[in-house]
Design a protein around this motif. Structure first.
Motif, PDB file in Angstrom:
ATOM      1  N   GLU A 255       1.881 -12.494  48.195  1.00 20.94           N
ATOM      2  CA  GLU A 255       2.694 -12.210  47.013  1.00 20.94           C
ATOM      3  C   GLU A 255       2.723 -13.419  46.089  1.00 20.94           C
ATOM      4  O   GLU A 255       2.651 -13.280  44.875  1.00 20.94           O
ATOM      5  CB  GLU A 255       4.119 -11.847  47.448  1.00 20.94           C
ATOM      6  N   SER A 258      -0.073 -13.316  43.632  1.00 19.04           N
ATOM      7  CA  SER A 258       0.019 -12.288  42.576  1.00 19.04           C
ATOM      8  C   SER A 258       1.248 -12.554  41.698  1.00 19.04           C
ATOM      9  O   SER A 258       1.224 -12.314  40.496  1.00 19.04           O
ATOM     10  CB  SER A 258       0.146 -10.907  43.228  1.00 19.04           C
ATOM     11  N   GLU A 259       2.345 -13.057  42.317  1.00 17.49           N
ATOM     12  CA  GLU A 259       3.506 -13.385  41.498  1.00 17.49           C
ATOM     13  C   GLU A 259       3.094 -14.354  40.403  1.00 17.49           C
ATOM     14  O   GLU A 259       3.267 -14.101  39.224  1.00 17.49           O
ATOM     15  CB  GLU A 259       4.595 -14.066  42.365  1.00 17.49           C
ATOM     16  N   LYS A 261       0.255 -14.918  39.372  1.00 20.43           N
ATOM     17  CA  LYS A 261      -0.698 -14.309  38.431  1.00 20.43           C
ATOM     18  C   LYS A 261       0.047 -13.501  37.373  1.00 20.43           C
ATOM     19  O   LYS A 261      -0.220 -13.608  36.186  1.00 20.43           O
ATOM     20  CB  LYS A 261      -1.651 -13.392  39.224  1.00 20.43           C
ATOM     21  N   ASN A 265       5.232 -12.145  32.924  1.00 21.87           N
ATOM     22  CA  ASN A 265       6.187 -11.094  32.545  1.00 21.87           C
ATOM     23  C   ASN A 265       7.558 -11.666  32.271  1.00 21.87           C
ATOM     24  O   ASN A 265       8.271 -11.164  31.414  1.00 21.87           O
ATOM     25  CB  ASN A 265       6.293 -10.064  33.686  1.00 21.87           C
ATOM     26  N   GLY A 266       7.988 -12.649  33.036  1.00 22.70           N
ATOM     27  CA  GLY A 266       9.375 -13.080  32.912  1.00 22.70           C
ATOM     28  C   GLY A 266       9.459 -14.586  32.807  1.00 22.70           C
ATOM     29  O   GLY A 266       8.466 -15.294  32.945  1.00 22.70           O
ATOM     30  N   SER A 270      13.427 -16.291  36.470  1.00 16.14           N
ATOM     31  CA  SER A 270      13.548 -14.942  37.042  1.00 16.14           C
ATOM     32  C   SER A 270      12.416 -14.702  38.041  1.00 16.14           C
ATOM     33  O   SER A 270      12.597 -14.023  39.035  1.00 16.14           O
ATOM     34  CB  SER A 270      13.486 -13.903  35.925  1.00 16.14           C
ATOM     35  N   THR A 271      11.255 -15.235  37.768  1.00 17.92           N
ATOM     36  CA  THR A 271      10.176 -14.999  38.718  1.00 17.92           C
ATOM     37  C   THR A 271      10.333 -15.877  39.961  1.00 17.92           C
ATOM     38  O   THR A 271       9.889 -15.521  41.024  1.00 17.92           O
ATOM     39  CB  THR A 271       8.812 -15.315  38.079  1.00 17.92           C
ATOM     40  N   LYS A 273      13.053 -16.391  41.425  1.00 15.08           N
ATOM     41  CA  LYS A 273      14.041 -15.747  42.294  1.00 15.08           C
ATOM     42  C   LYS A 273      13.377 -14.923  43.402  1.00 15.08           C
ATOM     43  O   LYS A 273      13.534 -15.198  44.570  1.00 15.08           O
ATOM     44  CB  LYS A 273      14.991 -14.885  41.459  1.00 15.08           C
ATOM     45  N   PRO A 274      12.522 -13.920  43.048  1.00 24.40           N
ATOM     46  CA  PRO A 274      11.963 -13.098  44.128  1.00 24.40           C
ATOM     47  C   PRO A 274      11.230 -13.924  45.167  1.00 24.40           C
ATOM     48  O   PRO A 274      11.378 -13.712  46.364  1.00 24.40           O
ATOM     49  CB  PRO A 274      11.020 -12.146  43.378  1.00 24.40           C
ATOM     50  N   VAL A 277      13.765 -15.348  47.479  1.00 27.91           N
ATOM     51  CA  VAL A 277      14.307 -14.337  48.383  1.00 27.91           C
ATOM     52  C   VAL A 277      13.265 -13.994  49.446  1.00 27.91           C
ATOM     53  O   VAL A 277      13.520 -13.989  50.634  1.00 27.91           O
ATOM     54  CB  VAL A 277      14.705 -13.079  47.577  1.00 27.91           C
ATOM     55  N   ALA A 278      12.051 -13.748  48.979  1.00 29.91           N
ATOM     56  CA  ALA A 278      10.995 -13.395  49.911  1.00 29.91           C
ATOM     57  C   ALA A 278      10.895 -14.452  51.000  1.00 29.91           C
ATOM     58  O   ALA A 278      10.990 -14.168  52.194  1.00 29.91           O
ATOM     59  CB  ALA A 278       9.668 -13.288  49.163  1.00 29.91           C
TER      60      ALA A 278
ATOM     61  N   ARG B  35       5.905  -4.625  37.913  1.00 27.45           N
ATOM     62  CA  ARG B  35       5.675  -5.772  37.027  1.00 27.45           C
ATOM     63  C   ARG B  35       6.975  -6.466  36.663  1.00 27.45           C
ATOM     64  O   ARG B  35       6.991  -7.632  36.299  1.00 27.45           O
ATOM     65  CB  ARG B  35       4.974  -5.295  35.749  1.00 27.45           C
ATOM     66  N   PRO B  37      10.130  -8.621  36.877  1.00 27.73           N
ATOM     67  CA  PRO B  37      10.428  -9.713  37.805  1.00 27.73           C
ATOM     68  C   PRO B  37      11.577  -9.330  38.728  1.00 27.73           C
ATOM     69  O   PRO B  37      12.577  -8.746  38.305  1.00 27.73           O
ATOM     70  CB  PRO B  37      10.829 -10.864  36.873  1.00 27.73           C
ATOM     71  N   GLY B  38      11.406  -9.595  40.026  1.00 19.55           N
ATOM     72  CA  GLY B  38      12.456  -9.326  41.000  1.00 19.55           C
ATOM     73  C   GLY B  38      12.349  -7.962  41.649  1.00 19.55           C
ATOM     74  O   GLY B  38      13.037  -7.706  42.632  1.00 19.55           O
ATOM     75  N   ALA B  41      11.261  -8.174  45.282  1.00 19.84           N
ATOM     76  CA  ALA B  41      12.311  -8.683  46.174  1.00 19.84           C
ATOM     77  C   ALA B  41      13.331  -7.592  46.467  1.00 19.84           C
ATOM     78  O   ALA B  41      13.786  -7.432  47.604  1.00 19.84           O
ATOM     79  CB  ALA B  41      12.994  -9.890  45.524  1.00 19.84           C
ATOM     80  N   TRP B  44      12.198  -5.321  49.141  1.00 19.49           N
ATOM     81  CA  TRP B  44      12.404  -5.791  50.518  1.00 19.49           C
ATOM     82  C   TRP B  44      13.860  -5.691  50.916  1.00 19.49           C
ATOM     83  O   TRP B  44      14.200  -5.158  51.963  1.00 19.49           O
ATOM     84  CB  TRP B  44      11.951  -7.239  50.641  1.00 19.49           C
ATOM     85  N   LYS B  45      14.715  -6.217  50.048  1.00 20.78           N
ATOM     86  CA  LYS B  45      16.128  -6.308  50.434  1.00 20.78           C
ATOM     87  C   LYS B  45      16.722  -4.916  50.634  1.00 20.78           C
ATOM     88  O   LYS B  45      17.448  -4.657  51.580  1.00 20.78           O
ATOM     89  CB  LYS B  45      16.920  -7.051  49.340  1.00 20.78           C
ATOM     90  N   ASP B  99      -0.962  -6.767  48.803  1.00 23.21           N
ATOM     91  CA  ASP B  99      -0.954  -5.685  47.814  1.00 23.21           C
ATOM     92  C   ASP B  99      -2.309  -5.487  47.149  1.00 23.21           C
ATOM     93  O   ASP B  99      -2.572  -5.954  46.050  1.00 23.21           O
ATOM     94  CB  ASP B  99       0.145  -5.887  46.778  1.00 23.21           C
ATOM     95  N   GLN B 103      -3.993  -5.563  43.096  1.00 25.43           N
ATOM     96  CA  GLN B 103      -5.234  -6.279  42.788  1.00 25.43           C
ATOM     97  C   GLN B 103      -6.254  -5.325  42.174  1.00 25.43           C
ATOM     98  O   GLN B 103      -6.893  -5.636  41.156  1.00 25.43           O
ATOM     99  CB  GLN B 103      -5.788  -6.875  44.076  1.00 25.43           C
TER     100      GLN B 103
END
Lengths: 291, 291, 291
Positions: A255, A258-259, A261, A265-266, A270-271, A273-274, A277-278, B35, B37-38, B41, B44-45, B99, B103
């Motif tokens: 992830e 790709s995140e 990559k 987006n954000g 904000s990006t 954060k995930p 958490v992950a 796409r 952001p978050g 995550a 998963w949560k 994922d 890709q």
């Protein structure tokens, strides 16, 4: 067939909710409303608004299921008896001199009794919702689960929504992201009763109602006594999530690529954060594994 | 009558959306969700919340039209096949190891194909909405336009609303104030198909469906290749707005007086905003004129 | 029976709202919308959004009652005549050169006439709502009151809700907590007409309609002339609240103990708020008493 066990469960499944269990449900709901800071002041400044909120707390599940099935949300106002019952309980709780009700309710046994009886009403609501949804969609088992869930635990959704409209919304009290214990257990019961209704579960309904209600009351009372907001579901959930989403480790490891990559987006915050958490979920799982 | 062109368009207008075009629609919608952001995550949560959001992204337009026509919003849960299809796509996209889907989806040709097929479903939704609304209100052509629009582009409204309830609302993603390109083109198509349905447009429906779909796909793909979020509508909109609201100049020039006259309504900052906007719109028009 | 008074009130109760009173209602509503800071700028930037907001301002009450009774909220779009009427008024008001309409509307007599005619439509809406709700629920008098109230004064609720969705929500403009004067007087009228409908009030409907309308118009015009936003209801409300919630003094005196006891629920600031409000309400009452 008519063993004493069956007779007991049949008699239990035929008990009427109306006078006493409903009263317990209204009592618990309105007390939960009064516990909110500022609720008593609102009841003085604008009793109508407080009454409306109390009605939403008492009949929220039914309202939500009515909305989801496109039935009049005002139908709950049509059976005048329950409205008057709930209104009088709201009146007594909020305007009783030296609020004796709150004082009496602060004793643990009273709370236990009321909470237990409220949990009994939950089973009746779920069963009613599943049966009602089945009358609409013959084999729409997803709808049956959803309506049973909405009737049983939809009050919190309606209440949050009303607080949102009122502007007094607390995003940490969000019901979507982290499901509360009632939402989880109601979803479980709704699934069970739906499968029983669609004959995928070879148990007679009254037995299922009895067992599920006993489970509800037992867990609720133990949670209230031991004062643990957490749930006996954790191990099941963990195994289930590992069974369904078991490749989170390598998933999250890929992830990050790709995140980064798709990080256009954000904003970076904000990006980030995930990923955080992950990684900490991954950490948790690792610690679980090492135990 | 049965010219090859008519045969082609008839065959095209009879293609079923079910397996492949729906899959493309779900794929594009869920990828758009991922796409954000978050979103990963959250998956998963609390997979249930993520699944619910994905369903809203996939079936939002239908839900909105159901709400507007007071039909059960849960009806979309009743056709179990599409739900299972969308759910499996959501599951694959979010929980596929490393994922692979993302890709593979990151290759441009795949995106072009999927986006083009999704645009095809838009036409079918608009036509279905217009016909459905006509079954309710015989000559309520405004309702027909609204329902066709809601089915075709209402997903964004539902999604914004859900983000609002979740507390993760971005006011700059507001769909009311500045209409996005899909909203505009769907409104255009809804108007066209409504007039065709009320016989004010002397074109056979299958020809219209074919031409509108070609237009949708062409514009969408050109926008994706040239990566322009702006629309080929600008000139038409400009002429239309000048035709309808052409006296904006002298209007805004008088506006300043009345604004200041009625400036007791709001704080100076809030009233200064409209004047600023007005003047810069005027400026823009002047520059347009001088060109 | 056919005294001149009865003939007058009968003729009055049979007047049709359609062309003129509706126009006055639309005029007042759209002017109230235009008075909002920024509304004119929105009308230039995105006329569709402004038109939608204007329609919500004009038909909000009907939409809310449709939602509450699970009827299609789009039904108001079905009678094309009123829509075109309201749209043309919106167009004239917002896009008339040198906005002559606003200038003409700024004269007090015009405002008084329009506001008076709008109040007349309020009575018709309440009666229609009560009758309509009675056709659903035979003796659900609470529903009748609610629907009559929603039709008469629900526009503000819908408008606030729309502003909430748009992100431009002003929590001090909240309609739930502090009821505005129209909400109060419409609730009163809804209760009156419901009791008249359920034969608990031995007055003929046309007399009641005449008297209530006269009361509405008189209070509205006096309020507009004397420019007092406050209401002639204060003494009645005070006596009513003292009759119902008369033990607020000792209640609040005990409240402090229980507040502090149950102050583990919220932060100190939030719990200190209700006490403050309570005490100042008590102070107000004391001052009232001492006068």
């Amino acid at each position: 067939m008519d063993s004493p066990w069956d007779e007991l469960t049949l008699a239990f499944s035929r008990t009427s909710m109306f006078p006493f269990f409903d009263i317990a449900h209204y009592l618990v709901s309105v007390m939960a409303l009064k516990r909110q800071p500022g609720a008593a002041a609102v009841a003085w400044k604008n009793p109508l608004s407080s009454w409306f909120t109390a009605m939403l707390h008492c009949f929220g599940g039914g309202i939500l299921s009515c909305v989801l099935l496109a039935e009049p949300p005002l139908r709950f106002l049509a059976n005048t008896t329950n409205i008057l019952l709930a209104s009088s309980i709201w009146y007594i709780i909020f305007f009783c001199p030296c609020d004796l009700v709150s004082q009496g309710y602060s004793f643990l046994p009273v709370q236990l009794l009321a909470a237990g009886m409220k949990e009994v009403t939950r089973t009746w609501k779920i069963v009613g919702g599943v049966t009602h949804a089945n009358s609409y969609y013959k084999n729409g088992w997803i709808v049956m689960i959803a309506i049973g869930w909405a009737r049983g635990a939809g009050g919190t959704v309606i209440t949050n929504f009303e607080q949102l409209v009122k502007g007094g919304w607390k995003p940490e009290a969000d019901e979507w992201l982290k499901m509360s214990y009632p939402a989880k257990v109601t979803l479980l019961g709704s699934v069970i009763f739906t499968f029983q209704h669609t004959k995928h579960l070879a148990v007679s309904r009254h037995n299922l109602m009895f067992l599920y209600t006993m489970f509800l009351v037992a867990t609720k009372i133990t949670m209230m006594i031991t004062e643990t907001a957490n749930v006996p579901f954790a191990p099941f959930e963990d195994t289930l999530s590992r069974m369904l989403f078991g490749w989170q480790q390598q998933f999250s490891s890929c992830e990050k690529k790709s995140e980064t990559k798709s990080s256009f987006n954000g904003t970076g915050s904000s990006t980030s954060k995930p990923i955080a958490v992950a990684s900490d979920t991954v950490k948790k799982k690792h610690t679980k594994k090492t135990e």
